[in-house]
Write a protein that holds these residues in place. Structure first.
Motif, PDB file in Angstrom:
ATOM      1  N   LEU A   1       0.838  -1.196   0.000  1.00  0.00           N
ATOM      2  CA  LEU A   1       0.000   0.000   0.000  1.00  0.00           C
ATOM      3  C   LEU A   1       0.868   1.239   0.000  1.00  0.00           C
ATOM      4  CD1 LEU A   1      -2.671  -1.051   2.653  1.00  0.00           C
ATOM      5  CD2 LEU A   1      -2.651  -1.529   0.194  1.00  0.00           C
ATOM      6  N   ASP A   2       0.575   2.170  -0.911  1.00  0.00           N
ATOM      7  CA  ASP A   2       1.396   3.366  -1.070  1.00  0.00           C
ATOM      8  C   ASP A   2       0.591   4.627  -0.784  1.00  0.00           C
ATOM      9  OD1 ASP A   2       4.096   4.437  -2.439  1.00  0.00           O
ATOM     10  OD2 ASP A   2       2.428   5.704  -3.077  1.00  0.00           O
ATOM     11  N   THR A   3       1.082   5.419   0.158  1.00  0.00           N
ATOM     12  CA  THR A   3       0.444   6.679   0.513  1.00  0.00           C
ATOM     13  C   THR A   3       1.526   7.744   0.707  1.00  0.00           C
ATOM     14  OG1 THR A   3      -1.090   7.764   2.051  1.00  0.00           O
ATOM     15  CG2 THR A   3       0.368   6.084   2.993  1.00  0.00           C
ATOM     16  N   ALA A   4       1.152   8.911   1.230  1.00  0.00           N
ATOM     17  CA  ALA A   4       2.103  10.000   1.511  1.00  0.00           C
ATOM     18  C   ALA A   4       1.436  10.999   2.429  1.00  0.00           C
ATOM     19  CB  ALA A   4       2.550  10.685   0.222  1.00  0.00           C
ATOM     20  N   ASP A   5       2.253  11.726   3.182  1.00  0.00           N
ATOM     21  CA  ASP A   5       1.667  12.702   4.101  1.00  0.00           C
ATOM     22  C   ASP A   5       0.950  13.830   3.365  1.00  0.00           C
ATOM     23  OD1 ASP A   5       3.923  14.062   3.180  1.00  0.00           O
ATOM     24  OD2 ASP A   5       4.779  14.410   5.171  1.00  0.00           O
ATOM     25  N   MET A   6       1.375  14.127   2.111  1.00  0.00           N
ATOM     26  CA  MET A   6       0.770  15.244   1.384  1.00  0.00           C
ATOM     27  C   MET A   6      -0.571  14.887   0.753  1.00  0.00           C
ATOM     28  SD  MET A   6       2.424  15.675  -2.411  1.00  0.00           S
ATOM     29  CE  MET A   6       0.972  16.610  -2.864  1.00  0.00           C
ATOM     30  N   TYR A   7      -0.928  13.613   0.713  1.00  0.00           N
ATOM     31  CA  TYR A   7      -2.190  13.232   0.098  1.00  0.00           C
ATOM     32  C   TYR A   7      -3.337  13.623   1.015  1.00  0.00           C
ATOM     33  CZ  TYR A   7       0.775  10.263  -2.901  1.00  0.00           C
ATOM     34  OH  TYR A   7       1.742   9.781  -3.754  1.00  0.00           O
ATOM     35  N   GLY A   8      -4.056  14.597   0.615  1.00  0.00           N
ATOM     36  CA  GLY A   8      -5.164  15.115   1.405  1.00  0.00           C
ATOM     37  C   GLY A   8      -5.128  16.622   1.604  1.00  0.00           C
ATOM     38  N   PRO A   9      -4.099  17.193   2.203  1.00  0.00           N
ATOM     39  CA  PRO A   9      -2.984  16.541   2.887  1.00  0.00           C
ATOM     40  C   PRO A   9      -3.415  15.836   4.182  1.00  0.00           C
ATOM     41  CG  PRO A   9      -2.904  18.916   3.227  1.00  0.00           C
ATOM     42  CD  PRO A   9      -4.029  18.667   2.276  1.00  0.00           C
ATOM     43  N   HIS A  10      -2.673  14.795   4.504  1.00  0.00           N
ATOM     44  CA  HIS A  10      -2.756  14.041   5.753  1.00  0.00           C
ATOM     45  C   HIS A  10      -3.917  13.051   5.825  1.00  0.00           C
ATOM     46  CE1 HIS A  10      -0.615  17.789   7.576  1.00  0.00           C
ATOM     47  NE2 HIS A  10       0.237  16.986   6.953  1.00  0.00           N
ATOM     48  N   THR A  11      -5.021  13.331   5.127  1.00  0.00           N
ATOM     49  CA  THR A  11      -6.213  12.495   5.308  1.00  0.00           C
ATOM     50  C   THR A  11      -6.044  11.088   4.756  1.00  0.00           C
ATOM     51  OG1 THR A  11      -7.138  13.433   3.280  1.00  0.00           O
ATOM     52  CG2 THR A  11      -7.784  14.462   5.355  1.00  0.00           C
ATOM     53  N   ASN A  12      -5.194  10.918   3.733  1.00  0.00           N
ATOM     54  CA  ASN A  12      -5.015   9.582   3.171  1.00  0.00           C
ATOM     55  C   ASN A  12      -4.313   8.664   4.159  1.00  0.00           C
ATOM     56  OD1 ASN A  12      -3.356   7.700   0.813  1.00  0.00           O
ATOM     57  ND2 ASN A  12      -5.542   8.048   0.594  1.00  0.00           N
ATOM     58  N   GLU A  13      -3.327   9.185   4.879  1.00  0.00           N
ATOM     59  CA  GLU A  13      -2.658   8.371   5.900  1.00  0.00           C
ATOM     60  C   GLU A  13      -3.645   7.969   6.995  1.00  0.00           C
ATOM     61  OE1 GLU A  13       2.052   9.412   5.983  1.00  0.00           O
ATOM     62  OE2 GLU A  13       0.747  10.739   7.140  1.00  0.00           O
ATOM     63  N   ILE A  14      -4.528   8.886   7.385  1.00  0.00           N
ATOM     64  CA  ILE A  14      -5.525   8.569   8.407  1.00  0.00           C
ATOM     65  C   ILE A  14      -6.446   7.461   7.913  1.00  0.00           C
ATOM     66  CG2 ILE A  14      -7.498   9.478   9.692  1.00  0.00           C
ATOM     67  CD1 ILE A  14      -6.027  12.223   9.664  1.00  0.00           C
ATOM     68  N   LEU A  15      -6.855   7.562   6.646  1.00  0.00           N
ATOM     69  CA  LEU A  15      -7.699   6.528   6.037  1.00  0.00           C
ATOM     70  C   LEU A  15      -7.006   5.173   6.062  1.00  0.00           C
ATOM     71  CD1 LEU A  15     -10.086   5.523   4.217  1.00  0.00           C
ATOM     72  CD2 LEU A  15      -8.711   6.294   2.266  1.00  0.00           C
ATOM     73  N   ILE A  16      -5.739   5.140   5.634  1.00  0.00           N
ATOM     74  CA  ILE A  16      -4.998   3.879   5.613  1.00  0.00           C
ATOM     75  C   ILE A  16      -4.893   3.309   7.023  1.00  0.00           C
ATOM     76  CG2 ILE A  16      -2.811   2.765   5.030  1.00  0.00           C
ATOM     77  CD1 ILE A  16      -4.460   3.791   2.627  1.00  0.00           C
ATOM     78  N   GLY A  17      -4.637   4.179   7.985  1.00  0.00           N
ATOM     79  CA  GLY A  17      -4.546   3.729   9.370  1.00  0.00           C
ATOM     80  C   GLY A  17      -5.828   3.055   9.844  1.00  0.00           C
ATOM     81  N   LYS A  18      -6.968   3.616   9.472  1.00  0.00           N
ATOM     82  CA  LYS A  18      -8.243   3.017   9.859  1.00  0.00           C
ATOM     83  C   LYS A  18      -8.458   1.669   9.179  1.00  0.00           C
ATOM     84  CE  LYS A  18     -10.616   7.403  10.804  1.00  0.00           C
ATOM     85  NZ  LYS A  18     -11.714   8.325  10.366  1.00  0.00           N
ATOM     86  N   ALA A  19      -7.975   1.550   7.949  1.00  0.00           N
ATOM     87  CA  ALA A  19      -8.150   0.306   7.205  1.00  0.00           C
ATOM     88  C   ALA A  19      -7.294  -0.829   7.746  1.00  0.00           C
ATOM     89  CB  ALA A  19      -7.833   0.531   5.730  1.00  0.00           C
TER      90      ALA A  19
END
Length: 347
Positions: free
Chosen positions: A59-77
């Motif tokens: 799974l590939d994400t980054a802190d700037m995606y959102g920003p920040h919200t994509n990492e939060i989403l991945i964390g919940k998943a």
């Protein structure tokens, strides 16, 4: 060859430091930004879980995606025992100023602060693969990698990656601490990395992670791509889909479509299969927000390309796509160099 539930996603070794990942990954950016409004969180978590069940664990994400919200989403998943099943990659270095202007930082304090923040948003103890998303041209790469090396030693990250770095920058970084992966744009029509960067990675035993392997959706939709873009989709300013370039690029798509029809697959599966056929040190990370598209992407692993097929595809690629991959307001810091270590003033 259409996507099939029977396809088993194989595993590959990424780099030479021990990281093993699914041969195809999942780029998660579009779930939260760039391709229109953020998608419903429950749907995206369902998609991620489906990907993992199908064998896509990178799974590939980054802190700037959102920003920040994509990492939060991945964390919940990744709750309820799922974390142990995945190879989690995220990135630092790009920040927004005034809401949209890009700034790139690689100084030690920023590196550490970003890592700590990502760990918190992802709600994990350790990041498997941590990339410098873009290269800070004001900080010697040795300084940035030196701080990342400390984070490895502290157990906060396992492996180090770079994105959009020049061959010389990759060499300098690798001399400080082994680089496990370099992430770059590589597809049937984005070929500039083949001259220096790919050979450098292979010489040094560095894995290659290919983003936008489907030409940012062009190999999925062709010239009709522009008709279906949502408001806020950054591709609207990419010149490769603008009128002055579209006719030329349309011909490339039509030639690929003809080959795909002959092979019994979709144009997007053909384009993705081309990336897979570049070597077992390459992991493409196509992004999607739809389960049916993810299944189709997995189907690309069943598409076998002969030497003749590859030569025919090469003839298409050699015509070259026309247009830029980003809008004029975004600098990609492609092939970035950094100043010599001797210029760094330690604080």
């Amino acid at each position: 060859m259409a996507a099939s539930e029977e396809v088993k996603v194989p595993r590959i070794k990424l780099g030479s430091q021990g990281l093993e990942v699914s041969a195809q990954g999942l780029g998660c950016m579009g779930m939260s930004e760039a391709y229109g409004p953020p998608k419903p969180e429950p749907d995206m978590i369902k998609l991620i879980h489906h990907a993992i069940c199908r064998g896509i664990t990178h799974l590939d994400t980054a802190d700037m995606y959102g920003p920040h919200t994509n990492e939060i989403l991945i964390g919940k998943a990744l709750k309820e025992g799922i974390r142990a099943k995945v190879e989690l990659a995220t990135k630092f270095a790009i920040s927004f100023q005034d809401g949209k202007k890009f700034d790139v930082r690689g100084d030690p304090a920023y590196v550490r602060a970003c890592c700590e923040a990502s760990l918190k948003r992802l709600d994990v103890d350790c990041i498997d693969l941590y990339y410098q998303h873009r290269i800070d041209t004001s900080v010697p790469i040795e300084v940035t990698i030196g701080e990342l090396k400390k984070l490895v030693e502290e157990g906060k990250i396992k492996y180090i990656g770079l994105s959009e770095a020049s061959a010389s920058t990759i060499r300098r970084a690798h001399a400080v601490h082994p680089i496990t992966a370099v992430q770059l744009e590589w597809s049937l029509w984005t070929r500039d990395v083949e001259e220096e960067i790919i050979p450098t990675c292979r010489e040094l035993g560095i894995g290659i992670v290919a983003y936008s392997p489907l030409g940012r959706g062009f190999f999925s939709s062709g010239p009709k791509l522009m008709e279906n873009l949502a408001e806020g989709d950054f591709r609207k300013v990419c010149t490769y889909v603008q009128a002055e370039n579209l006719e030329h690029n349309k011909k490339l798509y039509e030639r690929a479509t003809a080959i795909a029809s002959r092979k019994g697959c979709t144009p997007s599966q053909l384009a993705l299969a081309w990336v897979h056929h570049q070597g077992n040190d390459v992991c493409p990370i196509p992004g999607t927000t739809k389960i049916e598209n993810l299944n189709q992407n997995i189907g690309a692993l069943s598409v076998k390309l002969s030497a003749e097929d590859m030569a025919e595809l090469e003839s298409i690629a050699s015509a070259g796509v026309k247009g830029e991959r980003y809008g004029p307001e975004i600098s990609t810091w492609q092939n970035s160099e950094t100043p010599p270590l001797s210029t760094w003033k330690r604080t």
